[in-house]
Design a protein around this motif. Structure first.
Motif, PDB file in Angstrom:
ATOM      1  N   VAL A 140      35.930  63.955  23.424  1.00 45.76           N
ATOM      2  CA  VAL A 140      37.229  64.503  23.825  1.00 45.76           C
ATOM      3  C   VAL A 140      37.205  65.037  25.257  1.00 45.76           C
ATOM      4  O   VAL A 140      38.208  65.531  25.740  1.00 45.76           O
ATOM      5  N   ASN A 141      36.065  64.931  25.927  1.00 48.21           N
ATOM      6  CA  ASN A 141      35.946  65.365  27.316  1.00 48.21           C
ATOM      7  C   ASN A 141      36.475  64.336  28.298  1.00 48.21           C
ATOM      8  O   ASN A 141      36.595  64.618  29.478  1.00 48.21           O
ATOM      9  N   VAL A 142      36.751  63.148  27.844  1.00 48.09           N
ATOM     10  CA  VAL A 142      37.187  62.068  28.713  1.00 48.09           C
ATOM     11  C   VAL A 142      38.609  62.350  29.199  1.00 48.09           C
ATOM     12  O   VAL A 142      39.358  63.081  28.575  1.00 48.09           O
ATOM     13  N   ASP A 143      38.980  61.706  30.298  1.00 47.61           N
ATOM     14  CA  ASP A 143      40.310  61.900  30.875  1.00 47.61           C
ATOM     15  C   ASP A 143      41.407  61.767  29.832  1.00 47.61           C
ATOM     16  O   ASP A 143      41.365  60.894  28.974  1.00 47.61           O
ATOM     17  N   ILE A 144      42.416  62.598  29.959  1.00 46.53           N
ATOM     18  CA  ILE A 144      43.568  62.521  29.056  1.00 46.53           C
ATOM     19  C   ILE A 144      44.403  61.286  29.387  1.00 46.53           C
ATOM     20  O   ILE A 144      44.932  60.633  28.514  1.00 46.53           O
ATOM     21  N   VAL A 145      44.491  60.958  30.684  1.00 49.20           N
ATOM     22  CA  VAL A 145      45.220  59.761  31.105  1.00 49.20           C
ATOM     23  C   VAL A 145      44.275  58.567  30.963  1.00 49.20           C
ATOM     24  O   VAL A 145      43.163  58.601  31.494  1.00 49.20           O
ATOM     25  N   PRO A 146      44.671  57.518  30.254  1.00 49.25           N
ATOM     26  CA  PRO A 146      43.779  56.369  30.075  1.00 49.25           C
ATOM     27  C   PRO A 146      43.443  55.707  31.418  1.00 49.25           C
ATOM     28  O   PRO A 146      44.322  55.513  32.250  1.00 49.25           O
ATOM     29  N   PRO A 147      42.182  55.392  31.638  1.00 53.33           N
ATOM     30  CA  PRO A 147      41.801  54.756  32.899  1.00 53.33           C
ATOM     31  C   PRO A 147      42.236  53.289  32.924  1.00 53.33           C
ATOM     32  O   PRO A 147      42.430  52.672  31.885  1.00 53.33           O
ATOM     33  N   LYS A 148      42.368  52.751  34.131  1.00 55.03           N
ATOM     34  CA  LYS A 148      42.723  51.338  34.274  1.00 55.03           C
ATOM     35  C   LYS A 148      41.559  50.457  33.848  1.00 55.03           C
ATOM     36  O   LYS A 148      41.750  49.380  33.312  1.00 55.03           O
ATOM     37  N   ASP A 149      40.343  50.920  34.107  1.00 53.34           N
ATOM     38  CA  ASP A 149      39.146  50.150  33.792  1.00 53.34           C
ATOM     39  C   ASP A 149      38.138  51.084  33.124  1.00 53.34           C
ATOM     40  O   ASP A 149      37.933  52.202  33.600  1.00 53.34           O
ATOM     41  N   PRO A 150      37.493  50.650  32.052  1.00 53.37           N
ATOM     42  CA  PRO A 150      36.518  51.533  31.410  1.00 53.37           C
ATOM     43  C   PRO A 150      35.234  51.703  32.226  1.00 53.37           C
ATOM     44  O   PRO A 150      34.442  52.597  31.953  1.00 53.37           O
ATOM     45  N   TYR A 151      35.027  50.868  33.241  1.00 54.20           N
ATOM     46  CA  TYR A 151      33.840  50.965  34.084  1.00 54.20           C
ATOM     47  C   TYR A 151      34.216  51.441  35.479  1.00 54.20           C
ATOM     48  O   TYR A 151      35.282  51.108  36.000  1.00 54.20           O
ATOM     49  N   ILE A 152      33.330  52.236  36.077  1.00 56.24           N
ATOM     50  CA  ILE A 152      33.544  52.709  37.443  1.00 56.24           C
ATOM     51  C   ILE A 152      32.268  52.523  38.251  1.00 56.24           C
ATOM     52  O   ILE A 152      31.170  52.452  37.697  1.00 56.24           O
ATOM     53  N   LYS A 153      32.445  52.445  39.555  1.00 57.66           N
ATOM     54  CA  LYS A 153      31.307  52.325  40.460  1.00 57.66           C
ATOM     55  C   LYS A 153      30.960  53.722  40.959  1.00 57.66           C
ATOM     56  O   LYS A 153      31.839  54.455  41.414  1.00 57.66           O
ATOM     57  N   VAL A 154      29.672  54.093  40.851  1.00 56.36           N
ATOM     58  CA  VAL A 154      29.243  55.437  41.250  1.00 56.36           C
ATOM     59  C   VAL A 154      28.031  55.358  42.178  1.00 56.36           C
ATOM     60  O   VAL A 154      27.284  54.388  42.164  1.00 56.36           O
ATOM     61  N   ARG A 155      27.877  56.429  42.985  1.00 54.64           N
ATOM     62  CA  ARG A 155      26.683  56.588  43.819  1.00 54.64           C
ATOM     63  C   ARG A 155      25.967  57.852  43.350  1.00 54.64           C
ATOM     64  O   ARG A 155      26.598  58.892  43.119  1.00 54.64           O
ATOM     65  N   VAL A 156      24.655  57.765  43.242  1.00 57.80           N
ATOM     66  CA  VAL A 156      23.841  58.898  42.802  1.00 57.80           C
ATOM     67  C   VAL A 156      23.614  59.827  43.987  1.00 57.80           C
ATOM     68  O   VAL A 156      23.167  59.396  45.050  1.00 57.80           O
ATOM     69  N   LEU A 157      23.934  61.118  43.814  1.00 56.31           N
ATOM     70  CA  LEU A 157      23.807  62.096  44.897  1.00 56.31           C
ATOM     71  C   LEU A 157      22.506  62.887  44.840  1.00 56.31           C
ATOM     72  O   LEU A 157      22.090  63.491  45.830  1.00 56.31           O
ATOM     73  N   GLU A 158      21.880  62.937  43.659  1.00 56.24           N
ATOM     74  CA  GLU A 158      20.583  63.599  43.497  1.00 56.24           C
ATOM     75  C   GLU A 158      19.701  62.701  42.665  1.00 56.24           C
ATOM     76  O   GLU A 158      20.171  62.054  41.731  1.00 56.24           O
ATOM     77  N   ASP A 159      18.420  62.650  42.977  1.00 55.45           N
ATOM     78  CA  ASP A 159      17.492  61.787  42.251  1.00 55.45           C
ATOM     79  C   ASP A 159      17.391  62.259  40.799  1.00 55.45           C
ATOM     80  O   ASP A 159      16.954  63.378  40.522  1.00 55.45           O
ATOM     81  N   LEU A 160      17.822  61.416  39.869  1.00 53.17           N
ATOM     82  CA  LEU A 160      17.807  61.759  38.462  1.00 53.17           C
ATOM     83  C   LEU A 160      16.630  61.120  37.736  1.00 53.17           C
ATOM     84  O   LEU A 160      16.393  61.398  36.566  1.00 53.17           O
ATOM     85  N   GLY A 161      15.915  60.220  38.396  1.00 57.74           N
ATOM     86  CA  GLY A 161      14.756  59.581  37.799  1.00 57.74           C
ATOM     87  C   GLY A 161      15.125  58.363  36.976  1.00 57.74           C
ATOM     88  O   GLY A 161      16.263  57.915  36.944  1.00 57.74           O
ATOM     89  N   SER A 162      14.138  57.848  36.275  1.00 50.46           N
ATOM     90  CA  SER A 162      14.356  56.639  35.475  1.00 50.46           C
ATOM     91  C   SER A 162      14.312  56.976  33.996  1.00 50.46           C
ATOM     92  O   SER A 162      13.917  58.069  33.598  1.00 50.46           O
ATOM     93  N   GLY A 163      14.704  56.018  33.193  1.00 53.95           N
ATOM     94  CA  GLY A 163      14.641  56.179  31.748  1.00 53.95           C
ATOM     95  C   GLY A 163      15.799  56.942  31.142  1.00 53.95           C
ATOM     96  O   GLY A 163      15.738  57.332  29.989  1.00 53.95           O
ATOM     97  N   ILE A 164      16.849  57.183  31.911  1.00 55.63           N
ATOM     98  CA  ILE A 164      18.027  57.851  31.355  1.00 55.63           C
ATOM     99  C   ILE A 164      18.790  56.813  30.534  1.00 55.63           C
ATOM    100  O   ILE A 164      19.166  55.760  31.030  1.00 55.63           O
ATOM    101  N   ILE A 165      18.968  57.113  29.272  1.00 55.71           N
ATOM    102  CA  ILE A 165      19.604  56.169  28.363  1.00 55.71           C
ATOM    103  C   ILE A 165      21.081  56.486  28.258  1.00 55.71           C
ATOM    104  O   ILE A 165      21.472  57.600  27.928  1.00 55.71           O
ATOM    105  N   LEU A 166      21.889  55.480  28.560  1.00 58.51           N
ATOM    106  CA  LEU A 166      23.329  55.610  28.450  1.00 58.51           C
ATOM    107  C   LEU A 166      23.783  54.873  27.204  1.00 58.51           C
ATOM    108  O   LEU A 166      22.967  54.327  26.462  1.00 58.51           O
ATOM    109  N   SER A 167      25.076  54.824  26.965  1.00 61.59           N
ATOM    110  CA  SER A 167      25.572  54.226  25.726  1.00 61.59           C
ATOM    111  C   SER A 167      25.267  52.736  25.608  1.00 61.59           C
ATOM    112  O   SER A 167      25.088  52.223  24.520  1.00 61.59           O
ATOM    113  N   ASP A 168      25.173  52.015  26.745  1.00 58.17           N
ATOM    114  CA  ASP A 168      24.946  50.567  26.643  1.00 58.17           C
ATOM    115  C   ASP A 168      23.729  50.074  27.418  1.00 58.17           C
ATOM    116  O   ASP A 168      23.422  48.893  27.391  1.00 58.17           O
ATOM    117  N   LYS A 169      23.022  50.975  28.123  1.00 56.00           N
ATOM    118  CA  LYS A 169      21.833  50.551  28.861  1.00 56.00           C
ATOM    119  C   LYS A 169      21.053  51.766  29.337  1.00 56.00           C
ATOM    120  O   LYS A 169      21.518  52.904  29.239  1.00 56.00           O
TER     121      LYS A 169
END
Length: 200
Positions: A140-169
């Motif tokens: 329920v934290n997701v935007d209230i207004v539906p996005p045009k695309d479920p995917y977005i392009k992002v740039r990492v601002l701090e080194d988060l390392g490897s092995g972070i598991i997301l919902s699909d990869k």
């Protein structure tokens, strides 16, 4: 003595930027509580004096009754100011829990502004949100207004390392790397300032 410190506390709260708390003013907060205790003790003392004189507290019309009334009203005003201070700070904490609460941690710049009890409130509120969302199997934290695309392009601002598991990869989130992620996966990192959405 009659509400000045409580007024300063509320004025300090009102002077801050909306949604951005100032450092919890423990010294002033405790001074207002001490003032409440002083008013309470003075009120009880005046009531005892009136009772010892055989006067009815509610109907007497003497200096002690009016003094008691002033202490009583000052006590109520101080309590209302304390409650306003705590309630408004709690609202800010609840808003933060909606933004970064899934990770059960506050950004360090914000964390130092909260008292220990406020930090614990944030943790408890975040846990409740996470439990609620897991029971619904819905974020329920997701935007209230539906996005045009479920995917977005992002740039990492701090080194988060490897092995972070997301919902699909899983991915390696090195500093300044760019990724095409599900909006729901990226939003928690964007809210914490660890990633930024690229719009172009």
């Amino acid at each position: 003595m009659h509400g000045r410190k409580a007024y300063e506390l509320v004025k300090e709260l009102a002077s801050g930027e909306k949604g951005h708390p100032k450092i919890f003013n423990t010294e002033l907060f405790e001074r207002v509580i001490e003032e409440c205790n002083e008013h309470h003790n003075a009120l009880q003392s005046l009531i005892r004096i009136m009772q010892d004189e055989g006067l009815e507290v509610q109907t007497a019309r003497n200096a002690d009754r009016y003094g008691a009334l002033i202490h009583h009203l000052s006590l109520i005003r101080n309590k209302r100011c304390l409650m306003a201070y705590v309630y408004n700070r709690a609202e800010i904490i609840r808003d933060l829990a909606w933004k970064v609460g899934l990770l059960h941690e506050l950004p360090s710049g914000i964390q130092e502004k909260f008292s220990d009890s406020e930090e614990q409130y944030f943790i408890d509120h975040s846990k409740s949100l996470k439990l609620y969302m897991s029971q619904l199997s819905l974020d329920v934290n997701v935007d209230i207004v539906p996005p045009k695309d479920p995917y977005i392009k992002v740039r990492v601002l701090e080194d988060l390392g490897s092995g972070i598991i997301l919902s699909d990869k899983s991915a390696n989130f090195a500093l300044h790397s760019m990724h095409f992620l599900k909006r729901t996966d990226a939003e928690q990192y964007i809210a914490r300032g660890l990633m930024e959405e690229l719009t172009s």
